[in-house]
Design a protein around this motif. Sequence first.
Motif, PDB file in Angstrom:
ATOM      1  N   LYS D 403       0.800  -1.226   0.000  1.00 14.51           N
ATOM      2  CA  LYS D 403       0.000   0.000   0.000  1.00 14.51           C
ATOM      3  C   LYS D 403       0.829   1.271   0.000  1.00 14.51           C
ATOM      4  O   LYS D 403       0.377   2.321  -0.430  1.00 14.51           O
ATOM      5  N   MET D 404       2.048   1.189   0.528  1.00 12.81           N
ATOM      6  CA  MET D 404       2.816   2.419   0.728  1.00 12.81           C
ATOM      7  C   MET D 404       4.145   2.391  -0.012  1.00 12.81           C
ATOM      8  O   MET D 404       4.735   1.341  -0.224  1.00 12.81           O
ATOM      9  N   GLU D 405       4.598   3.585  -0.339  1.00 10.46           N
ATOM     10  CA  GLU D 405       5.926   3.766  -0.906  1.00 10.46           C
ATOM     11  C   GLU D 405       6.956   3.777   0.226  1.00 10.46           C
ATOM     12  O   GLU D 405       6.624   3.945   1.392  1.00 10.46           O
ATOM     13  N   LEU D 406       8.211   3.659  -0.161  1.00 11.76           N
ATOM     14  CA  LEU D 406       9.306   3.607   0.797  1.00 11.76           C
ATOM     15  C   LEU D 406       9.267   4.753   1.816  1.00 11.76           C
ATOM     16  O   LEU D 406       9.352   4.527   3.029  1.00 11.76           O
ATOM     17  N   ALA D 407       9.137   5.986   1.315  1.00 11.41           N
ATOM     18  CA  ALA D 407       9.213   7.144   2.219  1.00 11.41           C
ATOM     19  C   ALA D 407       8.074   7.102   3.230  1.00 11.41           C
ATOM     20  O   ALA D 407       8.240   7.440   4.413  1.00 11.41           O
ATOM     21  N   ALA D 415      11.490   5.669  11.361  1.00  3.91           N
ATOM     22  CA  ALA D 415      12.937   5.539  11.162  1.00  3.91           C
ATOM     23  C   ALA D 415      13.497   6.787  10.484  1.00  3.91           C
ATOM     24  O   ALA D 415      12.779   7.513   9.798  1.00  3.91           O
ATOM     25  N   ASP D 416      14.791   7.013  10.670  1.00  8.89           N
ATOM     26  CA  ASP D 416      15.430   8.156  10.035  1.00  8.89           C
ATOM     27  C   ASP D 416      15.796   7.852   8.591  1.00  8.89           C
ATOM     28  O   ASP D 416      15.874   8.751   7.757  1.00  8.89           O
ATOM     29  N   SER D 417      16.047   6.586   8.324  1.00  7.91           N
ATOM     30  CA  SER D 417      16.168   6.157   6.934  1.00  7.91           C
ATOM     31  C   SER D 417      15.748   4.696   6.888  1.00  7.91           C
ATOM     32  O   SER D 417      15.690   4.011   7.914  1.00  7.91           O
ATOM     33  N   LEU D 418      15.425   4.234   5.684  1.00 10.91           N
ATOM     34  CA  LEU D 418      14.960   2.860   5.513  1.00 10.91           C
ATOM     35  C   LEU D 418      15.542   2.321   4.229  1.00 10.91           C
ATOM     36  O   LEU D 418      15.478   2.981   3.175  1.00 10.91           O
ATOM     37  N   GLY D 419      16.159   1.163   4.291  1.00 10.43           N
ATOM     38  CA  GLY D 419      16.686   0.554   3.076  1.00 10.43           C
ATOM     39  C   GLY D 419      16.374  -0.929   3.033  1.00 10.43           C
ATOM     40  O   GLY D 419      16.649  -1.665   3.979  1.00 10.43           O
ATOM     41  N   TYR D 420      15.783  -1.356   1.924  1.00 11.02           N
ATOM     42  CA  TYR D 420      15.546  -2.782   1.692  1.00 11.02           C
ATOM     43  C   TYR D 420      16.645  -3.303   0.780  1.00 11.02           C
ATOM     44  O   TYR D 420      17.076  -2.602  -0.148  1.00 11.02           O
ATOM     45  N   ILE D 421      17.046  -4.510   0.940  1.00 13.37           N
ATOM     46  CA  ILE D 421      17.947  -5.139  -0.013  1.00 13.37           C
ATOM     47  C   ILE D 421      17.215  -5.232  -1.352  1.00 13.37           C
ATOM     48  O   ILE D 421      15.985  -5.371  -1.372  1.00 13.37           O
ATOM     49  N   SER D 422      17.943  -5.184  -2.448  1.00 15.43           N
ATOM     50  CA  SER D 422      17.309  -5.342  -3.762  1.00 15.43           C
ATOM     51  C   SER D 422      17.124  -6.831  -4.039  1.00 15.43           C
ATOM     52  O   SER D 422      17.776  -7.681  -3.426  1.00 15.43           O
ATOM     53  N   ILE D 423      16.244  -7.147  -4.977  1.00 15.92           N
ATOM     54  CA  ILE D 423      16.070  -8.554  -5.342  1.00 15.92           C
ATOM     55  C   ILE D 423      17.386  -9.107  -5.875  1.00 15.92           C
ATOM     56  O   ILE D 423      17.803 -10.211  -5.514  1.00 15.92           O
TER      57      ILE D 423
END
Lengths: 450, 450, 450, 450
Positions: D403-407, D415-423
Amino acid sequence: MFGASLFVQEAAGLTYNGLLSMQHRGQEGTGIAVLSGSNIVCHKDTGLVNEVFTRENLGKIHKSKLAVGHNRYSTTGRSAHINLQPFVTEYLTGRIAAVHNGNVTNAGKIKRQLMARGLNFNATSDTEVIASLIAYHCMREKDALKGVIRAADELEGAFTLIILSSEKKLIAVRDGSGYRPLCIGRGPAGLVVASESCALDSCGFRFVRDVRPGEVVVIENGEIIFEEVILEKKDPSSGLCIFEYVYFARPDSNIDGLSVYEARYNMGRMLAREHPVTADAVCGVPDSGLEAAIGYASESGLPLVSGFVKNRYIGRSFIFPTQSERESAVKMKLNPLRANLQGKSIVLVDDSIVRGTTSEKIVTALKQAGAREVHMRISSPPFRYACYFGTDIDTEENLIANKMELAAIRDKIGADSLGYISIGGLKAACEKAALPFCTKCFTGHGQKER
Amino acid sequence: MFGASLFVQEAAGLTYNGLLSMQHRGQEGTGIAVLSGSNIVCHKDTGLVNEVFTRENLGKIHKSKLAVGHNRYSTTGRSAHINLQPFVTEYLTGRIAAVHNGNVTNAGKIKRQLMARGLNFNATSDTEVIASLIAYHCMREKDALKGVIRAADELEGAFTLIILSSEKKLIAVRDGSGYRPLCIGRGPAGLVVASESCALDSCGFRFVRDVRPGEVVVIENGEIIFEEVILEKKDPSSGLCIFEYVYFARPDSNIDGLSVYEARYNMGRMLAREHPVTADAVCGVPDSGLEAAIGYASESGLPLVSGFVKNRYIGRSFIFPTQSERESAVKMKLNPLRANLQGKSIVLVDDSIVRGTTSEKIVTALKQAGAREVHMRISSPPFRYACYFGTDIDTEENLIANKMELAAIRDKIGADSLGYISIGGLKAACEKAALPFCTKCFTGHGQKER
Amino acid sequence: MFGASLFVQEAAGLTYNGLLSMQHRGQEGTGIAVLSGSNIVCHKDTGLVNEVFTRENLGKIHKSKLAVGHNRYSTTGRSAHINLQPFVTEYLTGRIAAVHNGNVTNAGKIKRQLMARGLNFNATSDTEVIASLIAYHCMREKDALKGVIRAADELEGAFTLIILSSEKKLIAVRDGSGYRPLCIGRGPAGLVVASESCALDSCGFRFVRDVRPGEVVVIENGEIIFEEVILEKKDPSSGLCIFEYVYFARPDSNIDGLSVYEARYNMGRMLAREHPVTADAVCGVPDSGLEAAIGYASESGLPLVSGFVKNRYIGRSFIFPTQSERESAVKMKLNPLRANLQGKSIVLVDDSIVRGTTSEKIVTALKQAGAREVHMRISSPPFRYACYFGTDIDTEENLIANKMELAAIRDKIGADSLGYISIGGLKAACEKAALPFCTKCFTGHGQKER
Amino acid sequence: MFGASLFVQEAAGLTYNGLLSMQHRGQEGTGIAVLSGSNIVCHKDTGLVNEVFTRENLGKIHKSKLAVGHNRYSTTGRSAHINLQPFVTEYLTGRIAAVHNGNVTNAGKIKRQLMARGLNFNATSDTEVIASLIAYHCMREKDALKGVIRAADELEGAFTLIILSSEKKLIAVRDGSGYRPLCIGRGPAGLVVASESCALDSCGFRFVRDVRPGEVVVIENGEIIFEEVILEKKDPSSGLCIFEYVYFARPDSNIDGLSVYEARYNMGRMLAREHPVTADAVCGVPDSGLEAAIGYASESGLPLVSGFVKNRYIGRSFIFPTQSERESAVKMKLNPLRANLQGKSIVLVDDSIVRGTTSEKIVTALKQAGAREVHMRISSPPFRYACYFGTDIDTEENLIANKMELAAIRDKIGADSLGYISIGGLKAACEKAALPFCTKCFTGHGQKER
């Protein structure tokens, strides 16, 4: 209550079997204590005998020649683990495990006296007070027997006690009035002491004799080494609680010279003489009214029929409440036998009426099942006064006979006639008993000191 | 077995109460299934009714107008969870929950036939086979009633069935011989079906009628919408299992027009005519011999006495084995009442002798308690042949009457005389029943097909 | 131990949540007592916190502003119900519920003194003696605070106490040496006292301060009304048990000014300085060696790897013994991570070696998983002497360091090298702590008086 | 899932030990079936492995050379007894016990086809359908292996199966895509098959090899008698579920050539490369984020710290709700370690974000504990699509990344920043694995057929 002093190391198992036979005297909790070296090891918990004890936990305490056990029947409503018996108490020079049946009327006073001497208490039961008092005197007398006697002498009210002492003795005590029963049995392996003789039968032990009112009996290594009537009867009008014959005891027990079955049968015969009625048949309310019903039928010449079938499995089952059922709870436990009741005038024998609510439901059920008339006959006199000696009867204001006259009770429960046995009749039915009776729940008595 | 079709959403609670009343028909496990939308939700487990069901789990399935329940009495010894009833089965176009009482003699053959068509099975009980066969035909007939009729038509042996169908129907079936009882009751909230009428009484429902042998009854929304005798009686010598009157049913039930109490009473009277004896008193073995003893006493004129006190708490308790006790296990459960036996010649009435070992212990106990003579009277004929229709009796080689003559049995059990009711006498005692009887456990029959 | 004095009636629920957070301090049994009017109601049983308490039984005692609770960790092996805490004691003018952590070295002597004055005992634990002594003095002083102070003054050894008094007070006591931790937390609803600060965090309460050695703190209505250092430090060489930092406490607790996590991390760093080794990687034994391993890795510059995976579900599971498996029991709980170990020289960090048997199995498992070398590093000095202050360590003869020299231990457990932190190093690692330490399990001390 | 084919009769005990090691794969229920003669005996119940099995019930089924067992992890929410595995099925010429891991996407269609042929069903799980289909084909093929192959060929979706056949064989099957892991181990007593290799280690068995995608392996008498890749891969874009490495499996397992520990470590390293950040320290969310955190720390050079302490005892405990506590539930399970967080900028590594609610609480807790910044790093790509192959993930609408975008997610969890690993990064981290992966929960796929 059950105690075993054996030549062989199997006192706990025997005590377990004995307690199983006396489950009717208390279903809230149970416990067994054994002597292990100079220690006393105890296992107790809330629940029925066969729920609390397993082959495994019993096996762990089984290897002992000395044991006492107890089934708890709460007289106070508070049935926490902390109040379960036996009470194990350590004092300066020894240990005791105490079990108690009855109600000590000056327990509050004794507790305060002991507390004034610096003692303190963990539980809320009379038995802790008794155990503490005994331990206190055992310490001062430097002898378990002397301590038990000193302590018992201070107690007022109803008490039968079995004390397991680390001096390797079993000490049985019955108060001077003999309110509660206590008997001795002998088997190939030693001696046992039990509240009721049915426990001796179950264990295959032979009845030796009842402990006498006021008597202290010491058993060591399966033999009686001391027996003497020591405690005096403080209240001349007191005696064996007649409700033992009416309701408490199992019909196959023999108490103070009288078979409980015979007593109840005689009550029924006496009722038939005191309150005859023209009717078609006699039936008893299962289970405690059945023997008196047999006596009534025999004396009156009326045929005895089964009026109800009791559901033997229902025990502590809950009934699920539905709108679709009418008055199911009573019929669930006690279903009238329509075939025996249809169109008939019935004499219905029960042992007592307490609040009156159950009697009302039973009479209603009989009538719904087709009974033309229901003549209620009660094998005890009107229950008017609270008991201070160990019978867990409702508060006085809930006793229907305390508030209402005979006719009003009859109308309330819906019976066509109502007859209670007279006090004289009840005593006559029990005349073979060796002891006088306490009948204060019928006649009243002074205020209890607390 | 119990089924409820109500106007209101409380079928599960009512079924629970009904099962409580029929706990005597099976103690190994229990279960209830209800219709919830088009799903069937079922809760079942090993244990007694009040152990398996709690207010919480019953509350979860309570909101339904349709329910079936069952108490399991294992006839095979294998009592795993997988064999508990109801059996819930989903087929192409619907779902059923099935409960079954009896023993289908061609279950093995049907199972093989179904397996040959590709069906498979998870459990080891007849009921799964029946449920599977019904579902198979329901699918092919595209109609639950037609499917049940087709399936029932293939079954041989004893079967009463209650089927809850996702078509919102309750379908009750009784085999053509009527081996097992089944009756219908009505209450303000709808209709119920039960194995015994005592369950109707307990729920406050009124007895309407027995389901007839071979009849199929369909109930929808608390009303009967179909009732027809459809299944034929395949074996002309078959009928209602006479042991329902002798032993299985509760005395307050009415089966096929005859009160069970009355039947047992009549058996006692018949016994007294067929096997009179000069004695001092009559007593019955609790609980199943008590009613016949009343009849024997009435007919013979001998006084009825209580010979034993039964420990009502002992249930599944273990007895701790000790060397100090002699033969405690029997006396633990059944203690002779010495007061009624001492020096007397006793007629002892019981419902049957299977292996003979219990009878031997009971006679011995009576004699040890002082009985001068014990005259054993049995309210059923000698039990000689295994039953293939649902009675969980020992293998034939363990049946004492299969191996020994009357005199040998008498000597083995230690009785002074022994009399069994005749088959004719037993039938006469039950003559008010609307159905002929199956008495093959007394007379024998051909080999069972498996 | 946990105590709550709140403005609102939810002391029992809060105490339950607090005990859940301190389950690591004792798993044998648990209990909570609350003040209800002038009565104290207590529920306690053997088992884990979430096994003993249910929403139902907790709900029954929940409505109170005052509660104390305890998780039992048996130091004696006897863990009967009778020894569970809180101990509720009634004396002449009041009641207390007492909980205790530690080991009172003169409990035997005090017990004999009290018994000489006539008091008697039911249990076998120090806590009963302490509760009895407090009640004795409360009665004589006619004041709970004065009584607690008098009693505490007589006690020797290790004791932190929380006393719930029917005078509506919570009294917290820490012995003069401060052997065991105790801290105070504040939340919106009042004050709580807990053995470890992690319990405050879990309840969302804010850490206020540690109770000081020798201090007595009285809390009433959620406020401190008395706080004073009263008890003297009897043994100048005593102090806070350093094993609280090494092993007992949860790493997220703060004790006497030092974070447990930080202490363990520092121990690891110190170990790296005292016992450096050329190796490929560092790993800790889960869970108590993990923090020290992080410190060792950090100081040495060696990479930290996970050496094992711990089965989090195994708890009190039994392992079924089969012939087919080799040494499954250890690998079941702690499986080496071959990927991190293969061909490597490993520094293995653990908190202590007691008997040495587990260490031997762990080293063997590492080597079987491919570790080339295993260098064992222990974040506590050799454990040589039994502890008399509450650590349930084996008897001295079972302590491997009591019998063997370093080289022998190293060979026994199969390590390539073995290094224990020095006493000085350990103290340095904990230097931020506000208190001196007891290190007698490493250094020895005089004979315990019993 | 675990299966054992041994030379010795201890298959059930070994299977129990194996299931204990794989408790993390399912906690709802468990069961073991063994071959006993030509019968299959099964014990299963809801609960943990050590709750369902006792030494006693395990002892009863222990004497067998062949066993299969299963831990149930409900993917449907319905976890009744009826759905527990193994499923024991009898067909015309034999019996099978089947266990299954995965999700068969055409189970509904197969069920309808079988029902159209007259078969019926009792449960609501895929496994019953599979077992029924196998039995159907075994009957028609008159051979268990041929039947299993025919059945497996019809199945679509994810399935690993172990079939115990009354032909004394264990048949292991892995679908053509290899969605779920399955491996073979050898020990002195025979062969075992397990979902994860950690179960082999625990039993002291040696890893032999993984079962290949599409392979059918037959084991008899502890030896492989048939092994062949037979099933084709139906969907070219499918493969091993990559979440086995991310979350499901135990880090000490080796799946298809890749250590789970190593995979997670690599994911952390990859995350550090893809989403570097200037921070003070790295910490992982216990337990599943810990290995990736080690990798992140190693790659980034940032120090690794423990950010939380997890309460290991809390399991299924309830938290008592009080007004006095703020957000206790999370801190009860996971308490931040203030000492490591105070004033620091923290990289927080977790394995996934599902609904986002837990992440939000954890970030909040870190900040309350003093963390200056929290940089969330996730070792799997955004979880956007429901899984049809056996992962019990929430419905799609509850997936925050659906439902939501990263930001927006970053802001929601605080969180102050958020990072997912890429596929691609995730696949690279797992590049040593021998199989391609299924990543459809990240990329989406066609509609499931039901």
